[in-house]
Scaffold this active site. Structure first.
Site, PDB file in Angstrom:
ATOM      1  N   SER A 577      86.714  43.774  15.975  1.00 31.32           N
ATOM      2  CA  SER A 577      85.673  42.782  15.725  1.00 31.32           C
ATOM      3  C   SER A 577      86.245  41.390  15.890  1.00 31.32           C
ATOM      4  CB  SER A 577      85.099  42.937  14.311  1.00 31.32           C
ATOM      5  OG  SER A 577      84.258  41.846  13.978  1.00 31.32           O
ATOM      6  N   TYR A 590      86.154  43.365   4.870  1.00 35.29           N
ATOM      7  CA  TYR A 590      85.879  43.742   6.264  1.00 35.29           C
ATOM      8  C   TYR A 590      86.835  43.031   7.213  1.00 35.29           C
ATOM      9  CZ  TYR A 590      83.236  44.216  10.643  1.00 35.29           C
ATOM     10  OH  TYR A 590      82.856  44.482  11.930  1.00 35.29           O
TER      11      TYR A 590
END
Length: 700
Positions: A577, A590
């Site tokens: 990501s 995250y």
């Protein structure tokens, strides 16, 4: 089926009402589908059908006789009308006036295009003369095990007469082509009451005045053979009886998968191969039998079997009594080297001055006592079909050896078919393999939006894909959709929690047994969470680290283990990501886990380089459409972080990007394909951002 004695009689499935509503080509198609739907009659791609039809010539306007015959390379069970070649019968008959004899019969294939009716582009097969010169309107040429078993016996002619009487005659072995067509024409003239013939070492050919009559003759002949074998072989053990006992099914699959990885690594250096495993009853009886070595060395008889299974199988040196897999693996190098040497010697003994150069000298069929049969080819469908044809050969050998003596195809005849210039021309006409042909991929999170897009891209480029996901329902739906799009051979699925070590190991074992190994891992399984650090529960932190950290470690470790055993290199792609590079508010768990993914990939790139294993990363950002993550609470949480409504988020991300474009799963799939393919063969340890441009995630 385990043996011919247990084979059920064929059922007449002709529907006269349905057939009556069709024209003559339609009835040919109907008959072909009925025959091809039953593998007891013929295998995939085997056999052919024809009909002679009166049609109006588009040039002269006059009615002419046209031969409709299955085109080259087709399959009677799935053929459509455009799969039939159409030729003027008058011109086909005229070919006999220019035929120069058996030594020149191959040149006659070059004249077939000159006989084409109505500019039909479908190429006619080498079996066209067999259908053209039999003076009946309808002809079936099939490869039923029960009849080939008779055709492959030492006393085939005598037994044919005993089984069929005068209805079905017999012709000695001759390679398919023009001369065999003339032989059949002469046979029919000499035996006007005959309805068909057993072709020595080959199969069955039948004829009739109508589509229905021809179909019924074919079924009647096969059923006569089945009844005869039932009486002659009932209660007799096949192949000299059992020497070994089959291992339990779970052990068979486990050992087969481990052997497939080892074999694939040894034969896949020049061309990647995909495997297929079969442990049905007929296979187990053969591989466990006392006569395995003797009969396996004799090879197959029917040309259709031989072309797909090669001159002979390789018997893997595995002892099902000791179950010592290490010993079997250590013996593979010698066994495979010996097979290659024997194949090269066979080529040198039999080659002609104009023979094509020697092809891949590796075996296609691998027989493993106690375990079953493994087949390898350039794609899964070809490997599976090769296995199906060898099962036919097993049934043929069993029946022939029980009643008489089995006779394989003579070596020179086998070579002349395998390296037939006409067969070589057919191979040269095949489309160029796709970029990922022969590659095997495993995609975690395969039922999610990005995972589905990646899997679809890899399959579109020829790869076989194992979808791994924790959601059984979504996984089943995704696999079913891909089966419709790409066929049943190119996709498999396995339910797996990537944080469960045993489940991950089992997933790779499943991939090995289904396809033979691994070339590509796409680690894509993921979750998302958002909360200020003081509101982040330990359970949420641990869940991020488990799935995005431990999960990526586990799937990568098992991929490394297989790839290092294969010694064929490999490609691993992490779907991380933008947040792994760029800090983001209220998403510490995250972002930290994604950063760990990226650094793990860098470490693995260092470890994998000496083994040809490339490890790279794709960093998507804001892939909202089709994403399971963005359909969860994550969308609302990120919207809250930016003080906006959830349905405003996609437009916000688009405007935020430098290129002012939205990012979709297909965009991530394109980047993943690039890194997994040979296009990126000199790239490892790299990151591709798929985020439409974001300065804070620039890698340099």
């Amino acid at each position: 089926m385990a043996d011919l004695a247990a084979m059920e009689l064929l059922e007449n499935r002709w529907d006269e009402a349905k057939a009556a509503a069709l024209d003559e080509p339609g009835r040919l198609l109907y008959r072909s589908h009925l025959l091809g739907a039953d593998m007891r009659i013929t295998n995939y791609g085997g056999g052919n059908t024809s009909a002679k039809v009166m049609q109006r010539d588009p040039l002269t306007g006059k009615d002419v006789e046209v031969l409709w015959v299955k085109g080259s390379g087709g399959d009677v069970g799935t053929i459509k009308l455009d799969g039939f070649a159409t030729l003027y019968m008058e011109k086909l008959r005229h070919l006999k006036t220019i035929y120069r004899g058996e030594a020149h019969e191959d040149e006659m294939v070059g004249y077939l295009p000159h006989c084409t009716f109505n500019l039909n582009p479908r190429a006619a097969s080498i079996d066209t003369p067999l259908h053209a010169f039999i003076p009946y309107a309808h002809v079936d040429h099939m490869h039923p095990d029960a009849v080939i078993a008779i055709a492959a016996m030492k006393n085939s002619r005598t037994i044919t007469q005993k089984v069929f009487g005068d209805e079905i005659g017999w012709l000695p072995w001759r390679r398919p082509g023009f001369q065999l067509g003339l032989d059949l024409e002469r046979f029919v003239q000499d035996h006007p009451k005959a309805k068909g013939a057993v072709l020595g070492g080959h199969g069955l050919i039948t004829w009739g005045n109508s589509a229905k009559e021809c179909y019924e003759v074919t079924l009647r002949a096969i059923n006569k053979a089945v009844r005869w074998f039932a009486e002659e072989t009932r209660g007799k053990p096949g192949f000299g009886g059992a020497q070994f006992q089959a291992l339990p099914q779970a052990d068979r699959r486990r050992i087969a998968g481990q052997l497939m990885v080892e074999i694939r690594g040894r034969i896949g250096g020049e061309e990647k191969k995909v495997g297929h495993f079969d442990d049905q009853a007929a296979v187990l009886e053969f591989v466990n039998s006392r006569e395995l070595g003797k009969l396996a060395a004799m090879g197959t008889s029917c040309p259709d079997h031989f072309l797909r299974t090669k001159i002979a199988p390789l018997v893997v040196p595995f002892d099902p009594v000791s179950k010592n897999l290490d010993t079997a693996v250590s013996g593979l190098d010698k066994a495979i080297a010996q097979y290659r040497a024997d194949y090269a010697a066979y080529y040198e003994r039999c080659k002609h001055a104009d023979s094509p150069k020697m092809r891949d000298p590796n075996a296609v069929v691998y027989l493993v006592p106690g375990i079953g049969m493994i087949t390898f080819a350039r794609d899964k469908a070809t490997a599976r079909v090769a296995g199906e044809f060898y099962v036919n050969a097993i049934n043929v050998m069993r029946g022939a050896a029980l009643v008489d003596s089995y006779v394989g195809l003579p070596e020179q005849e086998a070579f002349d078919i395998e390296y037939w210039l006409l067969e070589e021309a057919k191979l040269q006409r095949m489309p160029k393999p796709k970029s990922l042909a022969g590659r095997i991929a495993l995609v975690t999170g395969g039922a999610g939006g990005i995972g589905r897009a990646i899997a679809a891209k890899l399959m579109s480029e020829g790869a076989c894909v194992v979808l791994a996901d924790i959601d059984p329902k979504a996984l089943a739906e995704t696999e079913a959709g891909f089966v419709k799009s790409f066929g049943k051979d190119q996709v498999r699925s396995v339910v797996v929690d990537v944080t469960d070590e045993n489940a991950v190991i089992a997933a790779y074992a499943h991939a090995a047994t289904e396809y033979g190994g691994l070339d590509i891992l796409v680690s894509n399984a993921g979750i998302s969470s958002a909360a200020p650090i003081d509101e982040t529960e330990l359970a949420i932190w641990d869940r991020n680290m488990d799935i995005l950290g431990k999960g990526y470690f586990l799937v990568s470790r098992e991929a490394f283990r297989i790839m290092k055993r294969q010694k064929l290199g490999g490609a691993i792609v992490f779907i991380a990501s933008k947040n792994g590079l760029a800090a983001s508010v209220n998403a510490s768990a995250y972002c930290t886990a994604k950063a760990a993914e990226i650094h793990l990939a860098r470490c693995l790139a260092l470890e994998g380089a000496d083994h040809g294993i490339r490890v790279n990363v794709v960093n998507p950002d804001a892939v909202l459409r089709g994403s399971g993550i963005w359909s969860s609470e994550w969308r609302a949480q990120r919207a809250a972080a930016y003080n906006m409504k959830p349905d405003e988020l996609e437009e916000h991300y688009r405007k935020r990007s430098m290129l002012k474009r939205s990012v979709y799963p297909e965009d991530v799939a394109e980047a993943t394909y690039f890194l997994a393919s040979d296009l990126a063969s000199k790239s490892t340890g790299n990151i591709i951002n798929v985020d439409a441009g974001n300065p804070i995630s620039f890698t340099r």
